[in-house]
Design an enzyme around this catalytic site. Structure first.
Site, PDB file in Angstrom:
ATOM      1  N   GLU A 185      41.025   3.404  20.749  1.00  0.00           N
ATOM      2  CA  GLU A 185      40.575   4.549  20.921  1.00  0.00           C
ATOM      3  C   GLU A 185      40.756   5.017  22.880  1.00  0.00           C
ATOM      4  O   GLU A 185      40.868   5.983  23.315  1.00  0.00           O
ATOM      5  CB  GLU A 185      38.907   4.280  21.360  1.00  0.00           C
ATOM      6  CG  GLU A 185      38.465   3.191  19.938  1.00  0.00           C
ATOM      7  CD  GLU A 185      36.684   3.365  19.680  1.00  0.00           C
ATOM      8  OE1 GLU A 185      36.607   2.666  20.752  1.00  0.00           O
ATOM      9  OE2 GLU A 185      36.035   3.932  19.150  1.00  0.00           O
ATOM     10  N   GLU A 225      36.460  -3.207  13.938  1.00  0.00           N
ATOM     11  CA  GLU A 225      35.472  -3.528  14.123  1.00  0.00           C
ATOM     12  C   GLU A 225      34.965  -4.075  12.720  1.00  0.00           C
ATOM     13  O   GLU A 225      33.851  -4.690  12.753  1.00  0.00           O
ATOM     14  CB  GLU A 225      34.793  -1.828  14.936  1.00  0.00           C
ATOM     15  CG  GLU A 225      35.186  -1.504  15.461  1.00  0.00           C
ATOM     16  CD  GLU A 225      36.565  -1.234  16.756  1.00  0.00           C
ATOM     17  OE1 GLU A 225      37.205  -1.558  15.101  1.00  0.00           O
ATOM     18  OE2 GLU A 225      36.141  -0.650  16.911  1.00  0.00           O
TER      19      GLU A 225
HETATM   20  C1  1HE Z   1      38.952 -11.481  24.135  1.00  0.00           C
HETATM   21  C2  1HE Z   1      39.432 -10.632  23.089  1.00  0.00           C
HETATM   22  C3  1HE Z   1      38.523  -9.394  23.313  1.00  0.00           C
HETATM   23  C4  1HE Z   1      41.312 -11.545  23.147  1.00  0.00           C
HETATM   24  N1  1HE Z   1      36.989  -9.932  23.860  1.00  0.00           N
HETATM   25  N2  1HE Z   1      38.167 -11.652  24.465  1.00  0.00           N
HETATM   26  N3  1HE Z   1      39.153  -6.090  19.118  1.00  0.00           N
HETATM   27  C5  1HE Z   1      39.102  -7.071  18.372  1.00  0.00           C
HETATM   28  O1  1HE Z   1      38.635  -7.481  17.387  1.00  0.00           O
HETATM   29  C6  1HE Z   1      40.486  -7.762  18.513  1.00  0.00           C
HETATM   30  C7  1HE Z   1      40.038  -9.291  19.656  1.00  0.00           C
HETATM   31  N4  1HE Z   1      41.677  -9.651  19.217  1.00  0.00           N
HETATM   32  C8  1HE Z   1      41.940 -10.621  18.588  1.00  0.00           C
HETATM   33  O2  1HE Z   1      42.357 -10.383  17.643  1.00  0.00           O
HETATM   34  C9  1HE Z   1      43.543 -10.852  19.539  1.00  0.00           C
HETATM   35  O3  1HE Z   1      42.711 -11.497  20.716  1.00  0.00           O
HETATM   36  C10 1HE Z   1      44.890 -10.743  19.619  1.00  0.00           C
HETATM   37  C11 1HE Z   1      45.316  -9.718  18.540  1.00  0.00           C
HETATM   38  C12 1HE Z   1      44.758  -9.436  20.309  1.00  0.00           C
HETATM   39  C13 1HE Z   1      45.217 -10.920  20.489  1.00  0.00           C
HETATM   40  O4  1HE Z   1      46.134 -12.012  19.820  1.00  0.00           O
HETATM   41  P1  1HE Z   1      46.762 -14.278  21.007  1.00  0.00           P
HETATM   42  O5  1HE Z   1      46.937 -15.089  19.889  1.00  0.00           O
HETATM   43  O6  1HE Z   1      47.217 -12.895  21.973  1.00  0.00           O
HETATM   44  O7  1HE Z   1      45.219 -14.264  22.126  1.00  0.00           O
HETATM   45  P2  1HE Z   1      43.971 -14.868  21.528  1.00  0.00           P
HETATM   46  O8  1HE Z   1      44.165 -16.281  21.561  1.00  0.00           O
HETATM   47  O9  1HE Z   1      43.160 -14.695  20.467  1.00  0.00           O
HETATM   48  O10 1HE Z   1      42.763 -15.006  22.687  1.00  0.00           O
HETATM   49  C14 1HE Z   1      43.680 -14.898  24.072  1.00  0.00           C
HETATM   50  C15 1HE Z   1      42.994 -14.470  25.439  1.00  0.00           C
HETATM   51  O11 1HE Z   1      42.589 -13.415  25.457  1.00  0.00           O
HETATM   52  C16 1HE Z   1      41.369 -15.390  24.671  1.00  0.00           C
HETATM   53  O12 1HE Z   1      40.387 -16.184  25.379  1.00  0.00           O
HETATM   54  P3  1HE Z   1      40.405 -17.432  26.166  1.00  0.00           P
HETATM   55  O13 1HE Z   1      39.432 -17.734  26.820  1.00  0.00           O
HETATM   56  O14 1HE Z   1      39.969 -18.619  25.497  1.00  0.00           O
HETATM   57  O15 1HE Z   1      41.637 -18.075  26.493  1.00  0.00           O
HETATM   58  C17 1HE Z   1      40.751 -15.077  24.190  1.00  0.00           C
HETATM   59  O16 1HE Z   1      38.852 -14.629  24.130  1.00  0.00           O
HETATM   60  C18 1HE Z   1      40.916 -13.314  25.200  1.00  0.00           C
HETATM   61  N5  1HE Z   1      40.730 -12.419  24.171  1.00  0.00           N
HETATM   62  N6  1HE Z   1      40.973 -10.479  22.900  1.00  0.00           N
HETATM   63  C19 1HE Z   1      37.239 -11.118  24.528  1.00  0.00           C
HETATM   64  N7  1HE Z   1      38.171  -8.035  22.442  1.00  0.00           N
HETATM   65  C20 1HE Z   1      33.068   0.096  21.922  1.00  0.00           C
HETATM   66  S1  1HE Z   1      33.311  -0.199  20.872  1.00  0.00           S
HETATM   67  C21 1HE Z   1      34.875  -0.914  20.934  1.00  0.00           C
HETATM   68  C22 1HE Z   1      34.406  -1.529  19.476  1.00  0.00           C
HETATM   69  C23 1HE Z   1      35.991  -2.669  19.798  1.00  0.00           C
HETATM   70  O17 1HE Z   1      36.536  -2.432  20.506  1.00  0.00           O
HETATM   71  S2  1HE Z   1      35.962  -3.712  18.304  1.00  0.00           S
HETATM   72  C24 1HE Z   1      36.868  -5.406  19.554  1.00  0.00           C
HETATM   73  C25 1HE Z   1      38.114  -5.169  17.826  1.00  0.00           C
END
Ligand code: 1HE
Length: 267
Positions: free
Chosen positions: A121, A141
């Site tokens: 977005e 989502e």
């Molecule tokens: C996060 C987030 C997050 C990572 N919020 N903390 N978005 C998603 O569903 C995407 C969710 N994220 C992922 O699928 C993956 O994290 C990634 C593909 C982006 C990256 O993968 P990777 O293997 O490099 O990293 P990881 O091990 O999954 O995450 C590393 C850290 O980033 C980890 O934190 P830590 O404290 O445990 O080290 C994760 O928790 C953190 N992290 N993504 C919070 N999204 C206005 S409405 C909008 C609607 C949406 O956007 S829905 C969200 C969709």
């Protein structure tokens, strides 16, 4: 004049270049640049100020391997928000993204890795998107029990069409590579660094007159929201102002005296 002090920002790293191009980097790589409220507020502040602060163009980037993981799901989970609370969160996202899209300053997104959910977005609010070989786009989502709230129903549907957007969010479909460009998710794909290409493009855009860029990066978006009748009227008013600006006279004179570059096909 309005000024921007990079030291006022903690979530965004602001790096002004000598030619008026500002590199704006989402700077929480350890959280994959997930959009928490503080980041969104800094985007609101920066993009509300940039058009009046002499910013000629922006490169929008993400630190680390990924551009942006979308909504900060941990913050959202911990806050356990009410419907009204989350509506207000979404309205702040819209404030930021509308300031980007309608602000009149060209924004070129330099993409790598995940451009997902709210990250898509955000990217789709930029005027130009440059991807590299690692970039991938998705709307997770649907799988997370969520829905888009940062404008995907408007901007992603504009880029790729309603049916493809529905398929992306319903199925968790991922697009990458040349196919993503062919569909319209990005305008450029590079072998090397998307930042290098985005900076080159931002510098090129910054050579246009500011009022011309204002029209390109504000009027075109506004006009899409109008009836054809009102759009033609608004376009005429904008062209009346832009096409008679004093700064354009030198460029017209250069065409007339044949010193200006001609439009030629690509080599
Ligand atoms: C996060 C987030 C997050 C990572 N919020 N903390 N978005 C998603 O569903 C995407 C969710 N994220 C992922 O699928 C993956 O994290 C990634 C593909 C982006 C990256 O993968 P990777 O293997 O490099 O990293 P990881 O091990 O999954 O995450 C590393 C850290 O980033 C980890 O934190 P830590 O404290 O445990 O080290 C994760 O928790 C953190 N992290 N993504 C919070 N999204 C206005 S409405 C909008 C609607 C949406 O956007 S829905 C969200 C969709």
């Amino acid at each position: 004049p309005v000024t921007i002090d990079p030291r006022d920002y903690t979530r965004l790293a602001l790096d002004p270049q000598e030619d008026g191009v500002w590199i704006v980097t989402l700077n929480r790589p350890e959280k994959r640049n997930a959009l928490d409220l503080a980041t969104v507020e800094e985007l609101v502040t920066f993009f509300s100020t940039a058009p009046r602060a002499g910013v000629k163009a922006v490169v929008l980037a993400g630190a680390g391997q990924h551009f942006c993981a979308g909504l900060d799901l941990i913050e959202h989970h911990d806050a356990d928000r009410s419907p009204a609370d989350f509506m207000h969160v979404c309205l702040r996202w819209h404030e930021a993204f509308n300031k980007m899209e309608y602000g009149g300053v060209p924004v070129v997104a330099a993409l790598q890795g995940a451009v997902v959910g709210g990250g898509l977005e955000l990217a789709s609010s930029a005027h130009v998107r440059v991807m590299d070989q690692t970039t991938y786009f998705a709307l997770p989502e649907g799988q997370r029990g969520l829905f888009t709230g940062g404008g995907a129903t408007i901007r992603v549907a504009d880029l790729i069409g309603k049916a493809r957007m529905i398929d992306m969010i319903l199925m968790g479909r991922v697009y990458q590579g040349q196919e993503a460009v062919d569909l319209g998710l990005a305008q450029y794909i590079v072998e090397g660094s998307s930042m290098d290409k985005a900076l080159e493009l931002a510098r090129r855009a910054a050579e246009n007159l500011p009022l011309t860029n204002f029209a390109i990066c504000s009027a075109i978006s506004h006009v899409q929201n109008m009836s054809a009748l009102d759009a033609a009227y608004a376009e005429s008013v904008v062209a009346g102002i832009v096409n008679t600006q004093p700064d354009a006279r030198a460029r017209l004179a250069a065409f007339a005296d044949k010193s200006a570059a001609r439009v030629r096909p690509n080599e």
